[in-house]
Design a protein around this motif. Structure first.
Motif, PDB file in Angstrom:
ATOM      1  N   ALA A 270      -1.085  21.055 -21.530  1.00 39.94           N
ATOM      2  CA  ALA A 270      -2.031  20.518 -20.545  1.00 39.94           C
ATOM      3  C   ALA A 270      -3.453  20.990 -20.823  1.00 39.94           C
ATOM      4  CB  ALA A 270      -1.601  20.931 -19.136  1.00 39.94           C
ATOM      5  N   THR A 271      -3.623  22.244 -21.207  1.00 33.33           N
ATOM      6  CA  THR A 271      -4.941  22.794 -21.528  1.00 33.33           C
ATOM      7  C   THR A 271      -4.875  23.471 -22.893  1.00 33.33           C
ATOM      8  OG1 THR A 271      -4.427  24.871 -20.380  1.00 33.33           O
ATOM      9  CG2 THR A 271      -5.504  23.141 -19.090  1.00 33.33           C
ATOM     10  N   ARG A 272      -6.028  23.741 -23.424  1.00 29.29           N
ATOM     11  CA  ARG A 272      -6.095  24.393 -24.744  1.00 29.29           C
ATOM     12  C   ARG A 272      -5.494  25.787 -24.659  1.00 29.29           C
ATOM     13  NH1 ARG A 272      -9.568  27.734 -27.646  1.00 29.29           N
ATOM     14  NH2 ARG A 272      -9.669  27.274 -29.886  1.00 29.29           N
ATOM     15  N   ALA A 273      -4.559  26.064 -25.555  1.00 27.53           N
ATOM     16  CA  ALA A 273      -3.862  27.345 -25.568  1.00 27.53           C
ATOM     17  C   ALA A 273      -4.165  28.066 -26.886  1.00 27.53           C
ATOM     18  CB  ALA A 273      -2.360  27.136 -25.417  1.00 27.53           C
ATOM     19  N   ALA A 283      -5.630  20.635 -26.062  1.00 26.80           N
ATOM     20  CA  ALA A 283      -5.085  19.983 -24.873  1.00 26.80           C
ATOM     21  C   ALA A 283      -4.583  18.593 -25.220  1.00 26.80           C
ATOM     22  CB  ALA A 283      -6.151  19.911 -23.788  1.00 26.80           C
ATOM     23  N   GLY A 284      -3.444  18.195 -24.626  1.00 24.70           N
ATOM     24  CA  GLY A 284      -2.857  16.894 -24.881  1.00 24.70           C
ATOM     25  C   GLY A 284      -1.958  16.836 -26.091  1.00 24.70           C
ATOM     26  N   CYS A 285      -1.751  17.955 -26.731  1.00 21.62           N
ATOM     27  CA  CYS A 285      -0.915  17.982 -27.936  1.00 21.62           C
ATOM     28  C   CYS A 285       0.542  18.230 -27.551  1.00 21.62           C
ATOM     29  CB  CYS A 285      -1.391  19.069 -28.894  1.00 21.62           C
ATOM     30  SG  CYS A 285      -0.433  19.186 -30.421  1.00 21.62           S
ATOM     31  N   GLY A 286       1.462  17.506 -28.169  1.00 17.49           N
ATOM     32  CA  GLY A 286       2.877  17.714 -27.926  1.00 17.49           C
ATOM     33  C   GLY A 286       3.400  18.909 -28.703  1.00 17.49           C
TER      34      GLY A 286
END
Length: 387
Positions: A270-273, A283-286
């Motif tokens: 959901a957010t940059r980790a 963010a948005g990466c599976g």
């Protein structure tokens, strides 16, 4: 009839200017309504007080003229020695004075009536209703003003009634939709709970039976523990007793490590980790987590990571590997398996009863072929023989 017409043209005010009656014909019926005429404004109060003072002055002047004429008449009759010419002149003067006083009183009365009629306005002379200054006509009167006001009030009330009905209908629809959604969500959760608990329990027991058939020593240890805690027939099986099955718990955990029900789980970031100084997930990466591969990683579990050793979990799950989150057969976090506790409790109960009743081994026809669909299953089943 003349009195009724007169009262219809303008309001009737009593001597106290506070209470009056309006008589107005409406469709052949005489409607009598009691009204309260309130005196408002300094101008109206001064007008009423001046009218009253003019009436009092006219009445006082007429009384004084009548008294003077009577006194002159008595003096002329008492003096018998005066001549007839003088008596006639005195009588003519007294009559002229009385006539002048009467004319003055008539003029004052006509002025007061004219002022009162002018206060009602031109609409009163046309037959309409013109209220006194600072006051409104009574609502009981069948006037065009009141009919129009009632019509507008009915229109506004009907619009507001439709708005309220529409709002209530919309709220009822929302409540019905919310109730339907809540019921559907509850059914979905119950279905998920049932399927997750049933599917994971079935797969877990299948792989555990396979591992115990290959390791007879651990099968016998688990049987002795079940007989000691639950009794020979398992009659003492409760949730509290199931928590005391330490050996069976270790066997089930080792089976979950080697054959997790869901070997792979997918998540959306959901957010940059930021994982490290050089690695971050936008963010948005599976993200796919290979649980089965992580459970057999030698850096976490040692060189014997592919072997069946339930003693790894003798000191608990957190100390079984070099990392506390190395063992996640049901995933971890807020999206963990909803049927995890139910599945483990059910597996303990069923495995304990199986150990108390049977002793088994794998049939020679068994073909080891794990297959991952939604969960990890054996493709050709689990044929076993009871000893």
């Amino acid at each position: 009839l003349l009195l009724l017409l007169r009262l219809q043209r303008r309001p009737f005010r009593s001597s106290s200017d506070s209470v009056g009656a309006i008589v107005a014909p409406r469709e052949g019926v005489v409607v009598v309504a009691a009204t309260v005429v309130l005196t408002r404004g300094l101008g109206q109060a001064s007008r009423i007080s001046s009218s009253r003072s003019s009436r009092r002055s006219s009445s006082s002047s007429s009384s004084s003229s009548s008294s003077s004429s009577s006194s002159s008449h008595s003096s002329s009759s008492s003096s018998s020695s005066s001549s007839s010419s003088s008596s006639s002149s005195s009588s003519s003067s007294s009559s002229s004075s009385s006539s002048s006083s009467r004319s003055s009183s008539r003029s004052s009365n006509s002025n007061s009536r004219r002022s009162s009629s002018s206060s009602c306005g031109p609409a009163s002379r046309r037959g309409g209703w013109e209220p006194l200054e600072g006051s409104a006509p009574p609502r009981l009167l069948p006037l065009a003003l009141h009919r129009e006001r009632d019509r507008q009030e009915r229109l506004i009330r009907s619009i507001m009634r439709r708005m309220i009905a529409a709002r209530r209908h919309r709220r009822e629809q929302q409540a019905t939709a919310a109730a339907t959604a809540a019921a559907a969500q509850l059914m979905d959760k119950c279905l998920t709970f049932h399927l997750a608990g049933h599917e994971t329990t079935s797969n877990l027991l299948t792989w555990t039976v396979l591992l115990l058939s290959q390791h007879a020593t651990w099968q016998q240890r688990a049987r002795e523990e079940a007989r000691q805690v639950l009794g020979a027939d398992g009659a003492r099986l409760t949730m509290e007793k199931a928590a005391e099955l330490k050996t069976i718990t270790m066997i089930l955990n080792e089976s979950l490590r080697l054959y997790p029900p869901a070997p792979v789980v997918a998540r959306l970031c959901a957010t940059r980790a930021k994982l490290s100084e050089t690695l971050s997930i936008p963010a948005g990466c599976g993200v796919t987590v290979p649980i089965g591969a992580m459970h057999r990683r030698k850096e976490l579990w040692g060189e014997d990571a592919n072997e069946f050793k339930p003693e790894r979990f003798e000191n608990g799950i957190k100390k079984a590997a070099t990392h506390p989150l190395a063992f996640i057969p049901f995933s971890v976090g807020p999206r963990t398996c909803i049927g995890q506790n139910f599945a483990v409790l059910e597996a303990k109960a069923i495995l304990s009863l199986l150990l108390l009743k049977f002793s088994w081994r794998v049939a020679p026809s068994y073909r080891h072929y794990p297959e991952q669909l939604l969960t990890l299953k054996t493709k050709y089943g689990m044929p076993a023989g009871v000893v």
